[in-house]
Design a protein around this motif. Structure first.
Motif, mmCIF file in Angstrom:
data_model
loop_
_atom_site.group_PDB
_atom_site.id
_atom_site.type_symbol
_atom_site.label_atom_id
_atom_site.label_comp_id
_atom_site.label_asym_id
_atom_site.label_seq_id
_atom_site.Cartn_x
_atom_site.Cartn_y
_atom_site.Cartn_z
ATOM 1 N N UNK A 16 81.834 84.564 57.163
ATOM 2 C CA UNK A 16 81.228 85.785 55.721
ATOM 3 C C UNK A 16 80.268 85.948 56.415
ATOM 4 N N UNK A 17 78.863 85.504 57.000
ATOM 5 C CA UNK A 17 77.446 85.856 57.897
ATOM 6 C C UNK A 17 77.934 87.265 58.529
ATOM 7 N N UNK A 18 79.057 86.971 59.123
ATOM 8 C CA UNK A 18 79.030 88.258 60.297
ATOM 9 C C UNK A 18 79.858 89.386 59.423
ATOM 10 N N UNK A 19 80.663 89.092 58.797
ATOM 11 C CA UNK A 19 80.925 90.574 57.815
ATOM 12 C C UNK A 19 80.288 90.924 56.899
ATOM 13 N N UNK A 25 75.590 97.181 58.703
ATOM 14 C CA UNK A 25 75.694 97.792 59.374
ATOM 15 C C UNK A 25 76.205 99.441 59.442
ATOM 16 N N UNK A 26 77.303 99.482 59.218
ATOM 17 C CA UNK A 26 78.348 100.333 59.045
ATOM 18 C C UNK A 26 77.048 101.626 57.487
ATOM 19 N N UNK A 27 77.530 100.685 56.778
ATOM 20 C CA UNK A 27 76.269 101.098 55.929
ATOM 21 C C UNK A 27 75.604 101.802 55.846
ATOM 22 N N UNK A 41 69.417 96.490 65.783
ATOM 23 C CA UNK A 41 70.559 96.586 65.734
ATOM 24 C C UNK A 41 71.173 97.974 64.700
ATOM 25 N N UNK A 42 70.323 97.889 63.333
ATOM 26 C CA UNK A 42 70.836 99.327 62.892
ATOM 27 C C UNK A 42 70.467 100.587 63.434
ATOM 28 N N UNK A 47 70.089 105.149 62.538
ATOM 29 C CA UNK A 47 69.070 104.887 63.079
ATOM 30 C C UNK A 47 68.776 106.218 61.890
ATOM 31 N N UNK A 48 67.597 105.323 60.219
ATOM 32 C CA UNK A 48 66.751 105.933 59.526
ATOM 33 C C UNK A 48 65.712 106.626 60.358
ATOM 34 N N UNK A 49 64.856 105.915 61.113
ATOM 35 C CA UNK A 49 63.699 106.209 61.695
ATOM 36 C C UNK A 49 63.511 107.850 62.142
ATOM 37 N N UNK A 50 64.098 107.914 63.400
ATOM 38 C CA UNK A 50 64.193 108.926 64.187
ATOM 39 C C UNK A 50 65.760 109.732 64.465
#
Length: 175
Positions: A16-19, A25-27, A41-42, A47-50
Motif C-alpha cells: 500500500x505504501x508503494x501504491x 508521484x503521478x498527481x 523523485x517528484x 517538477x513544480x520548482x523549475x
C-alpha cells in the motif's frame, strides 16, 4: 491507479505504501514526509520548482517528431548530467544552454503548433462533434470511472463517422 493495477494483475505486487507513493508521484502532490525524504523523485515526474521533468522531455520530443520540426534539445545529455543535491534534481552548469533550449523549444511549440489556427479550429470541431454525440454515446459518463474512461480511444471519431445512427447525423456531417 488501483483499477489499472488490478486490471493488469499488479495490485498485489506492490504494498500500500508503494501504491500511495505512485499516486503522489503521478498527481504531483507529495505527502510531507515524502517531500522531505524523496522530493527529488517528484522533480523527475512533475517538477513544480523549475518545470524540467520527463513529461516535458516526452511531449516536446514527440510533438517535434510528429509536426516535422527539428528538436534541438538533447534530452539524453541532460539526463547524463543530472545529480541529486539537497533532495533536488540539479544539472551541471555546462548544460545551461541545453536547458535554455528546452524552454525555447517549448515556447516555439506553443507559438507554432499548439496555438496554430488550423490546429485550434480542428480541436474546436472535434469538441463540437463529441458534444453532439454525447447524448447518444454518453461520453461524459465515461469520465466517471477509470474503467469506462479507459474504453475511450481515437477510434471514437471513426465510430461516429461510420455510424448509421440517425442521432449522430449532425456529428457525422461535421467530421
Amino acid at each position: 491507479l488501483d483499477y489499472l493495477m488490478e486490471d493488469n494483475g499488479l495490485y498485489d505486487t506492490y504494498q500500500k505504501s508503494d501504491r500511495d507513493l505512485l499516486v503522489e508521484l503521478i498527481t504531483g502532490r507529495p505527502s510531507e514526509s515524502n517531500r522531505r525524504e524523496r522530493g527529488w523523485m517528484f522533480d523527475i515526474v512533475s517538477n513544480s520548482r523549475n518545470s524540467v521533468d520527463v513529461d516535458k522531455f516526452d511531449y516536446l520530443s514527440r510533438d517535434a517528431y510528429y509536426s516535422g520540426m527539428k528538436a534541438t534539445v538533447d534530452h539524453g545529455r541532460l539526463m547524463q548530467s543530472v545529480h541529486v543535491i539537497d533532495n533536488e534534481i540539479c544539472f551541471l552548469r555546462k548544460e545551461v544552454f541545453n536547458l535554455y533550449e528546452l524552454f525555447h523549444t517549448r515556447y516555439n511549440n506553443f507559438k507554432q503548433i499548439y496555438s496554430h489556427r488550423v490546429g485550434k479550429a480542428i480541436e474546436l470541431m472535434i469538441r463540437d462533434v463529441f458534444d453532439m454525440a454525447d447524448s447518444t454515446l454518453h461520453l461524459t459518463e465515461c469520465l466517471e470511472t477509470a474503467e469506462s474512461y479507459m474504453s475511450l480511444s481515437d477510434s471514437l471519431l471513426y465510430r461516429i463517422e461510420m455510424s448509421k445512427e440517425q442521432e449522430l447525423t449532425q456529428a457525422r456531417a461535421l467530421i
